[in-house]
Design an enzyme around this catalytic site. Structure first.
Site, mmCIF file in Angstrom:
data_model
loop_
_atom_site.group_PDB
_atom_site.id
_atom_site.type_symbol
_atom_site.label_atom_id
_atom_site.label_comp_id
_atom_site.label_asym_id
_atom_site.label_seq_id
_atom_site.Cartn_x
_atom_site.Cartn_y
_atom_site.Cartn_z
ATOM 1 N N GLU A 169 0.825 -1.215 0.000
ATOM 2 C CA GLU A 169 0.000 0.000 0.000
ATOM 3 C C GLU A 169 0.855 1.260 0.000
ATOM 4 O O GLU A 169 0.565 2.223 -0.724
ATOM 5 C CB GLU A 169 -0.952 -0.007 1.191
ATOM 6 N N HIS A 173 -9.645 1.093 -0.487
ATOM 7 C CA HIS A 173 -10.131 0.278 0.626
ATOM 8 C C HIS A 173 -11.644 0.087 0.586
ATOM 9 O O HIS A 173 -12.225 -0.420 1.545
ATOM 10 C CB HIS A 173 -9.737 0.924 1.962
#
Length: 300
Positions: A160, A194
């Site tokens: 990420e 997300h």
């Protein structure tokens, strides 16, 4: 063996930082592209017959790691395509420097970023220590098995931060966007990535409020990570801060209002410790991130 950095790994520091290597629309579209690839690659397995309803299942984690690695590769290739090679004798950045994995005082940046993050969590840390001493909970708690822990503490922070900090922020810096815009707006791409977590959370718990809270928390963390990267120039430091936050999780502050909680009687002094941590964080955030020669700043 020749360990010198190949010429193609060098990028023109003038073009990257002084002039506009890409336009603002190209940078924004590029960031949306890598965000889309990140999310889509996680769900492409459904076309192969994998439903992946449970994100904590071992096979799901392994497949999604492969997808995240593919996203990292695509992001790095996009950045390499947009960068310009330097001419002989001109200053430049190596590929590792461009991505924030090689910088001056990297060890200091890592220590400072983790220490600053720990200062913010003084309240939860003291709360946990007090609960352990009173026998309310074990000293070390693990969430899930080996693969869940590996995902939360290693795989997720690395992939990420590589995509949404090292590559995405470099794009926005290359477009000479204002630092405030980069810090505050680019986390929207991180929150967008997300979305599947939030959908899965609502599906399991039927709680939209908790899902929205996670969106808010993710956005705040993205802003904080952007600030750390731009100030220190170290992607590794941001990865370690991300790992620390994932280990801590969202603080459990229910004892402030839940009279049945064993910590409710200690809410006043624990609340004071929480405020102390926030004050320490606000005081140290400037000094602990100052003095680093970050290549992610608009001006060097």
């Amino acid at each position: 063996m020749d360990l010198r950095i190949p010429r193609w790994c060098k990028f023109n520091i003038r073009n990257v930082f002084t002039y506009r290597i890409v336009s603002a629309p190209v940078a924004v579209l590029g960031s949306l592209f890598i965000s889309f690839v990140f999310v889509a690659s996680l769900h492409v397995w459904k076309f192969a017959g994998y439903k992946d309803f449970n994100r904590d299942e071992e096979g799901t984690i392994q497949r999604r790691f492969v997808s995240a690695f593919f996203s990292c590769l695509c992001s790095a290739l996009l950045l390499r395509f947009l960068a310009q090679s330097v001419e002989t004798g001109e200053p430049g950045l190596s590929l590792l420097e461009l991505l924030g994995f090689r910088s001056e005082f990297m060890a200091s940046a890592c220590v400072n970023c983790v220490s600053l993050t720990a200062a913010l969590f003084i309240g939860p840390l003291v709360q946990h220590g007090f609960s352990y001493l009173r026998g309310y909970q074990p000293f070390l708690t693990t969430r899930g098995g080996f693969w869940v822990i590996t995902r939360n503490l290693i795989l997720a922070p690395i992939t990420e931060e590589f995509v949404f900090r090292a590559c995405l922020i470099r794009l926005w810096v290359g477009a000479s966007l204002p630092m405030l815009v980069i810090i505050l707006c680019s986390p929207l791409c991180f929150a967008l990535s997300h979305t599947h977590h939030f959908v899965e959370h609502v599906r399991r718990t039927r709680s939209k409020k908790q899902a929205l809270l996670q969106v808010f928390y993710t956005t705040l963390f993205g802003i904080y990570s952007n600030f750390l990267l731009i100030r220190t120039g170290s992607t590794l430091a941001v990865i370690l801060a991300h790992t620390f936050c994932n280990q801590q999780g969202f603080p459990d502050v229910s004892f402030f209002v839940d009279s049945d909680d064993v910590l409710h009687a200690h809410r006043k002094w624990l609340g004071g410790v929480y405020l102390l941590g926030i004050a320490a964080f606000a005081t140290l955030i400037g000094p602990l991130t100052a003095g680093f020669p970050s290549t992610f700043r608009a001006t060097l």
